[in-house]
Motif scaffolding. Structure first.
Motif, PDB file in Angstrom:
ATOM      1  N   GLY A   3       0.859  -1.168   0.000  1.00 15.19           N
ATOM      2  CA  GLY A   3       0.000   0.000   0.000  1.00 15.19           C
ATOM      3  C   GLY A   3       0.894   1.215   0.000  1.00 15.19           C
ATOM      4  O   GLY A   3       1.759   1.362   0.876  1.00 15.19           O
ATOM      5  N   ILE A   4       0.751   2.090  -0.987  1.00 19.99           N
ATOM      6  CA  ILE A   4       1.628   3.257  -1.098  1.00 19.99           C
ATOM      7  C   ILE A   4       0.796   4.534  -1.078  1.00 19.99           C
ATOM      8  O   ILE A   4      -0.351   4.556  -1.534  1.00 19.99           O
ATOM      9  N   PHE A   5       1.398   5.601  -0.540  1.00 20.68           N
ATOM     10  CA  PHE A   5       0.674   6.860  -0.330  1.00 20.68           C
ATOM     11  C   PHE A   5       1.660   8.014  -0.356  1.00 20.68           C
ATOM     12  O   PHE A   5       2.783   7.901   0.145  1.00 20.68           O
ATOM     13  N   TYR A  22      -5.253   4.973   6.260  1.00 27.23           N
ATOM     14  CA  TYR A  22      -4.049   4.364   6.823  1.00 27.23           C
ATOM     15  C   TYR A  22      -4.292   2.894   7.162  1.00 27.23           C
ATOM     16  O   TYR A  22      -3.448   2.025   6.879  1.00 27.23           O
ATOM     17  N   GLU A  23      -5.454   2.594   7.738  1.00 29.03           N
ATOM     18  CA  GLU A  23      -5.768   1.201   8.080  1.00 29.03           C
ATOM     19  C   GLU A  23      -5.889   0.343   6.829  1.00 29.03           C
ATOM     20  O   GLU A  23      -5.482  -0.818   6.817  1.00 29.03           O
ATOM     21  N   LYS A  26      -2.453  -0.420   5.544  1.00 29.20           N
ATOM     22  CA  LYS A  26      -1.792  -1.434   6.367  1.00 29.20           C
ATOM     23  C   LYS A  26      -2.315  -2.836   6.066  1.00 29.20           C
ATOM     24  O   LYS A  26      -1.560  -3.812   6.117  1.00 29.20           O
ATOM     25  N   LYS A  27      -3.598  -2.952   5.759  1.00 31.68           N
ATOM     26  CA  LYS A  27      -4.143  -4.265   5.407  1.00 31.68           C
ATOM     27  C   LYS A  27      -3.493  -4.796   4.125  1.00 31.68           C
ATOM     28  O   LYS A  27      -3.288  -5.997   3.979  1.00 31.68           O
ATOM     29  N   ARG A  28      -3.191  -3.897   3.193  1.00 32.92           N
ATOM     30  CA  ARG A  28      -2.523  -4.314   1.961  1.00 32.92           C
ATOM     31  C   ARG A  28      -1.089  -4.746   2.229  1.00 32.92           C
ATOM     32  O   ARG A  28      -0.561  -5.612   1.528  1.00 32.92           O
ATOM     33  N   GLY A  29      -0.450  -4.134   3.204  1.00 33.18           N
ATOM     34  CA  GLY A  29       0.955  -4.430   3.501  1.00 33.18           C
ATOM     35  C   GLY A  29       1.174  -4.640   4.984  1.00 33.18           C
ATOM     36  O   GLY A  29       1.639  -3.734   5.688  1.00 33.18           O
ATOM     37  N   PRO A  30       0.823  -5.829   5.495  1.00 33.52           N
ATOM     38  CA  PRO A  30       0.857  -6.048   6.945  1.00 33.52           C
ATOM     39  C   PRO A  30       2.238  -6.335   7.528  1.00 33.52           C
ATOM     40  O   PRO A  30       2.380  -6.392   8.746  1.00 33.52           O
TER      41      PRO A  30
END
Length: 607
Positions: A3-5, A22-23, A26-30
């Motif tokens: 997950g990128i931002f 943000y959550e 994080k689910k995409r990249g735990p």
């Protein structure tokens, strides 16, 4: 996958993503999360980078990656070819090293044009003070953008959050690479676009020059540079005119004769070539496995690979080819989703009588099995064909443990999960079709259901981080009913125009949404039918080699793929007609039947 931002502003400094975004990131990249802020010379701009890593290859590489020159990379992709990546290397590091050696825009373009595989990225090039971002040629990874005019903040993200007050996110068009010159940001945000070099017979999408906001401007880059096309142009040659009596004769074929009709076709060379390139595409995707060096990978009772599985042609071929490249002692998870039927139905027959329609998994015309009196409210069409497909795969390789996961979803769970999770992931798409497919794919990819051992069933949740999906087959091989309509009204020329449009718009219609939905489980969607070599091979063929829509359903559409399935040893699945996921899983039957697929979906609105 990651997950990128990124948030960019001149002043004041941007903040971290809001809690909901943000959550979801994080689910995409735990496996690893980090933030980084870059401040330009004289505080003329500020960039906040946030990256969340799903560990898939080589050593765990935290992101954002900042090299010795101060460049910053956020990478959400997989390098399956084009750049050399050894089995023990992490492709994020490889891409970062290649970009660090670039001193001009043309060199940056060369790096990305060489990569085979799905990607989305954000890249801060410190020396030139450029911010680059973009998606691959097909848009296989999600990337969204938003501009907030009140605070003059520009954001790019893998995912967003939908609410009625903030409805400004849009998908970044998969039209090429985008560059912002940060030295001029005080004058406003201007995107320089480096477009993909489209084949001459492929018109640019209407979204190509769409901007994120009226206060942002998009211009073609001053050097008029383009990114070389990732695939071979579509073969636009036309067949000889079909004789009317030949077409009529073909359409009079009975469904029982479809297998014999299919067997009468040759095309051995093209069939073998398709199997070769598709098999290699699957190999690349099932052998780039997560945590390959870690102890838990030694547990051979846990599958590394799952397949979105309906028992239809596309998923059956993926399963058969995955079987070639995954050791036999490792299981493969077959994810089969069903939404609860309101009440079992009995098939009506001639004379206004009704009778029980016993449908064995091996029966011929599986499409007619969908109205049998169900022993379970989850005996939807895809469950029936899925079980039939399982039988074929067990014949193909009886030593393999095929985990057929029955994922049963009740209306209450659907409604709650759509409201709390799925509506944010489908956003910014908003149609009835997006709702149906987004929900079906989310529950399927979660992989939580039951598996059966004889007459007993037990709870099961797939732990596979790689999820293969068959998207791309229908778009290239004329699998949809609209292709038959176009062929009937406009002939081969109309069909070619339709197919040309399909890949052009697949990023905005399907792929970003599916990536967001599957990635929410910390899993990675992989699309073998959209491998660059597969698409190039299919594009090189004349349309009549790939499909013959003068033939009946179950043979004519995706003809070449059906021949490949037969060559692979598959059975009745070779002649199953196309059935869309929303109908096969029966999610479409749970809502208002008067809705059209293109209607705005009120169920996706959240407060």
């Amino acid at each position: 996958m990651c997950g990128i931002f990124c948030q960019l502003s001149s002043s004041p400094a941007p903040s971290e993503p809001n809690a909901t975004v943000y959550e979801q990131l994080k689910k995409r990249g735990p496996n690893c999360s980090n933030n980084l802020m870059i401040q330009g010379p004289g505080c003329c701009y500020h960039c906040v980078f946030s990256a969340h890593v799903l560990h898939m290859r080589g050593a765990l590489t935290p992101q954002p990656v900042q090299d010795a020159k101060g460049n910053v990379l956020l990478w959400n992709g997989e390098v399956f070819g084009g750049l050399p990546v050894s089995p023990n290397e992490n492709d994020t590091t490889v891409v970062s090293e290649h970009l660090a050696a670039c001193s001009s825009p043309s060199e940056v373009l060369d790096v990305f044009s060489s990569i085979q595989g799905p990607w989305a990225f954000i890249y801060y090039q410190k020396a030139a003070e450029y911010l680059w971002f973009g998606r691959d040629f097909f848009g296989r990874r999600s990337l969204l953008w938003k501009f907030d005019p009140e605070v003059k903040i520009f954001s790019v993200s893998s995912v967003a959050a939908h609410n009625l007050e903030d409805n400004a996110w849009k998908e970044v068009p998969a039209a090429g690479l985008y560059k912002i010159d940060l030295k001029t940001i005080n004058k406003g945000i201007t995107f320089e676009i480096y477009p993909w070099k489209k084949p001459e017979n492929c018109e640019n999408d209407d979204t190509t020059w769409e901007t994120v906001h009226s206060e942002c401007s998009a211009i073609t880059n001053h050097s008029r540079l383009v990114v070389p096309s990732a695939v071979t142009p579509l073969n636009m040659s036309l067949p000889d005119t079909l004789r009317e009596n030949e077409t009529a004769s073909k359409n009079q074929q009975n469904s029982k004769d479809l297998a014999q009709l299919l067997a009468s076709y040759g095309q051995t060379s093209d069939v073998n070539h398709l199997i070769d390139v598709l098999s290699e595409a699957v190999r690349r995707r099932v052998q780039s496995l997560p945590f390959i060096e870690e102890v838990e990978s030694l547990n051979k009772n846990v599958a590394n690979v799952a397949i979105l599985f309906s028992g239809g042609l596309d998923s059956m071929i993926l399963a058969a080819l995955a079987d070639r490249h995954i050791p036999t002692h490792e299981p493969i998870d077959l994810l089969n989703v069903a939404f609860k039927l309101q009440e079992p139905k009995v098939q009506k027959v001639a004379g206004n009588k009704s009778k029980k329609h016993k449908c064995k998994a091996s029966n011929a015309n599986m499409e007619n099995c969908e109205v049998k009196p169900a022993s379970s409210p989850f005996d939807v069409p895809d469950r029936i064909t899925g079980k039939a497909g399982l039988e074929e795969l067990e014949v193909l390789n009886s030593k393999r443990k095929w985990n057929f996961v029955e994922i049963n979803i009740r209306p209450e769970e659907l409604q709650e999960t759509r409201r709390e999770r799925i509506s944010h992931l489908v956003y910014p798409l908003d149609t009835v079709l997006d709702d149906s497919i987004g929900c079906a794919v989310w529950f399927a990819a979660r992989g939580r259901g039951v598996i059966r051992d004889g007459s007993e069933e037990r709870p099961f949740t797939s732990e596979a981080k790689i999820v293969l999906t068959g998207i791309g087959a229908d778009e290239q091989l004329a699998g949809y009913s609209r292709h038959r309509v176009r062929f009937k009204t406009s002939g081969p020329q109309g069909l070619l125009e339709e197919l040309s449009m399909e890949l052009n718009r697949i990023s905005s219609r399907n792929l970003g949404r599916d990536d967001r939905v599957i990635g929410d489980h910390g899993k990675e969607a992989r699309f073998p039918y959209l491998d660059e070599d597969v698409v190039s091979f299919l594009n090189s063929l004349p349309v009549w080699t790939k499909a013959d829509l003068s033939l009946p359903r179950g043979v004519g559409e995706k003809l070449l793929l059906r021949l490949a399935a037969k060559h692979l040893g598959l059975g009745q699945s070779c002649v199953l007609p196309k059935r869309a996921m929303q109908f096969g899983s029966r999610i479409a039957k749970m809502e208002d039947n008067r809705e059209k697929a293109s209607d705005k979906c009120t169920r996706l609105l959240t407060g």
